[in-house]
Design an enzyme around this catalytic site. Structure first.
Site, short mmCIF file in Angstrom:
data_model
loop_
_atom_site.label_atom_id
_atom_site.label_comp_id
_atom_site.label_asym_id
_atom_site.label_seq_id
_atom_site.Cartn_x
_atom_site.Cartn_y
_atom_site.Cartn_z
N LYS A 146 0.86 -1.19 0.00
CA LYS A 146 0.00 0.00 0.00
C LYS A 146 0.90 1.23 0.00
O LYS A 146 1.93 1.25 0.70
CB LYS A 146 -0.85 -0.07 1.27
CG LYS A 146 -1.94 0.96 1.44
CD LYS A 146 -2.78 0.63 2.67
CE LYS A 146 -3.97 1.54 2.86
NZ LYS A 146 -4.81 1.13 3.99
N SER A 197 -9.48 -1.87 7.13
CA SER A 197 -8.93 -1.64 5.79
C SER A 197 -8.11 -2.78 5.23
O SER A 197 -7.69 -2.73 4.06
CB SER A 197 -8.10 -0.35 5.77
OG SER A 197 -8.95 0.77 5.86
N SER A 202 -9.47 0.67 2.97
CA SER A 202 -8.69 1.59 2.15
C SER A 202 -7.53 0.92 1.41
O SER A 202 -6.96 1.53 0.51
CB SER A 202 -8.14 2.75 2.99
OG SER A 202 -7.24 2.26 3.98
#
Lengths: 482, 71
Positions: free
Chosen positions: A100, A200, A176
């Site tokens: 990420k 997330s 996310s």
């Protein structure tokens, strides 16, 4: 229900059938590492095939924001050279992974899904977890798309575009850590890292049909990653098998003084314990607040609970209030982190994130402290449950993947906003830092996840159960059928 | 732990919310473009609704917040 906004048609349908055989497409990390360690393949060959897949598939999935091609090729050559010298190459030899884009990658600005951070100077050192995975032989291939500043459950991003669900490109990846879910689910990489403040890791795992581990709060170092809510932030891996999760998790454990929240605990290796399976473990199904509320989530819970002989229901007390308290702490701590940027750069945020952060800044402090006091009360009450059971099952998301742009979904008879509520089952769990493995139940047409929740520091319990379910064929992350 | 009944918080009226948003923006030196106000109010209302759920839960005076500072 609101109509979803129009989405770009996908001229490129799926392509995986065009890939040459023998290039480790959709191959578990454990098998790749075994092939590289034994000399049946090389890290360089694996990485070159991975880079080709990213070039071919990512124009549709939009999961990467940077591909570190030259670095990956050099690193793969180094792994092969290590083996050629007769030295040990590590348990993840030649395994490609991506992170990420809130993880520092030396030489890149750490975007955290934002426009503003593009102006930051490049990071000078990798995040600690990247260093640990590469020490185990893995090869970083790039940075992944995410919701802006991690304040998101959808995987949409106003600056980089939405990550797309590998099972239906018109649908959300979840967020996310949306790029992490899409890249692993779409077979671009066998392993990815993400963060989980309120869900997330678990939400994209559920919507993309893959495995995700949110470890105990404080278990894995967060050093050199961009934060969101310090008292709730966790990091963890995504993979397509429980064993791959365990291998990555084992390689990343260990104290790190560079993260003030990292616990000084011994490493508890889990991979050697997986074959113990579910034997002797007491499993219950969370009821009340966590009772499934859609056909898909009920079906998933039924299949998993039946396979684990989880005949007992258990009530997690005050879960709705716990979710509310997590909501307040997130809003307030997140706003505090961004206060200066909100004063000077408010127009550069995604409006949906900006409005939430400004509102969070206005939350009275007395209510935030009360939420933190409630948090301790709730933790003590939930921990009592683990004297009666070893693991608790709950849905990971209230629905399968919504359409990109969809604003609301039906939760029973109630219409709820998507953005704030995809994590309604995950928030009360991360609120007190319990370890959770999200396991994928491969329903048609879309998968959905189940949370296996364990007591603090008992990741082994959740991973053993995930592996047992996988062995029985109840949970799996098969290639998308598109 | 012996609990005393807590007074249930009253819902925030729209006028009170307008005042809170305006005063907080001034106190915190936060810009508030008129086009953002409805979004900020919507989110603050949502936070306060969640906060009311926590606020009405009785806790003893010696309840310790979850994060504990160690010297």
């Amino acid at each position: 229900m609101n109509s979803p906004s129009p989405t770009t048609p996908n001229p490129l349908r799926y392509f995986m059938l065009d890939m040459p055989a023998g290039d480790f497409d959709f191959t578990p990390a454990a098998d790749i590492a075994a092939a590289v360690a034994s000399g049946r393949s090389t890290a360089l060959r694996v990485v070159e095939a991975t880079l080709a897949r990213i070039r071919e598939r990512d124009p549709v999935l939009n999961s990467f924001t940077a591909v570190t091609e030259q670095r990956a090729l050099r690193r793969a050559e180094a792994v092969d050279a290590t083996r050629a010298r007769g030295e040990l190459v590590g348990p993840l030899a030649g395994v490609p992974f991506a992170v990420k884009n809130l993880f520092d990658i030396a030489g890149l600005s750490t975007l955290a899904g934002s426009k503003i951070n593009r102006e930051l100077p490049p990071a000078t050192r990798d995040a600690a977890l990247i260093e640990r995975l590469e020490t185990a032989g893995a090869v970083l291939v790039g940075a992944l798309n995410m919701g802006e500043y991690a304040y998101d459950f959808t995987g949409e991003n106003i600056h980089d575009g939405a990550s797309r669900n590998p099972h239906d490109h018109d649908r959300m990846s979840g967020g996310s850590s949306g790029g992490s879910g899409a890249a692993v689910g779409g077979g671009l990489v066998p392993l990815a890292l993400g963060s989980d403040t309120n869900g997330s890791i678990r939400v994209p795992s559920s919507l993309c049909g893959i495995f995700g581990l949110k470890p105990t709060y404080g278990r894995l170092t967060r050093a050199r990653t961009f934060p969101f809510v310090a008292s709730l932030d966790h990091l963890g891996p995504f993979a397509r098998t429980a064993r791959d999760l365990a291998l990555a998790y084992d390689a990343m454990q260990g104290f790190d003084a560079d993260d003030p929240a990292c616990a000084d605990r011994p490493v508890d290796l889990v991979a050697p314990l997986l074959e113990r399976g579910a034997d002797g473990l007491r499993v219950a199904v969370a009821t009340g607040y966590f009772k499934c509320n859609s056909g898909e989530t009920c079906c998933a819970i039924d299949r998993v609970s039946a396979a684990l002989s989880a005949n007992r229901d258990i009530e997690i007390p005050q879960a709705e209030r716990a979710r509310a308290a997590a909501f307040i702490i997130t809003a307030s701590e997140g706003a505090s982190l961004h206060l200066n940027r909100l004063r000077t750069r408010a127009e550069d945020y995604d409006p949906a994130v900006r409005d939430r952060l400004i509102a969070g800044a206005m939350t009275p402090a007395s209510l935030v402290v009360k939420a933190q006091k409630f948090r301790r009360w709730y933790r003590d009450e939930v921990l009592k449950l683990f004297t009666e059971v070893d693991a608790i099952l709950a849905p990971a998301t209230p629905c399968t993947a919504p359409l990109i742009g969809q604003q609301t979904f039906m939760f029973g008879d109630t219409e709820l906003p998507v953005r704030a509520n995809l994590g309604l089952y995950t928030q009360p769990i991360s609120f007190i830092g319990l370890p959770v493995v999200a396991v994928p139940v491969p329903l048609a047409p879309l998968p959905v996840g189940v949370q296996i929740i364990a007591a603090p520091w008992r990741e082994d319990v959740a991973l053993r159960l995930a592996h047992a379910l996988e062995t029985k064929g109840i949970v799996a992350a098969p290639p998308p059928s598109l | 732990m012996k609990r005393k009944p807590a007074q249930k918080p009253k819902p925030h009226k729209p006028v009170a919310l307008d005042s809170l948003v305006a005063a907080s923006a001034r106190a915190l030196a936060l810009p508030l473009d008129p086009s953002w106000e409805s979004g900020v109010k919507f989110n603050l209302q949502l936070i306060l609704r969640h906060a009311a759920l926590v606020d009405e839960f009785p806790l003893p005076d010696d309840a310790e917040p979850a994060p504990v500072f160690h010297a």
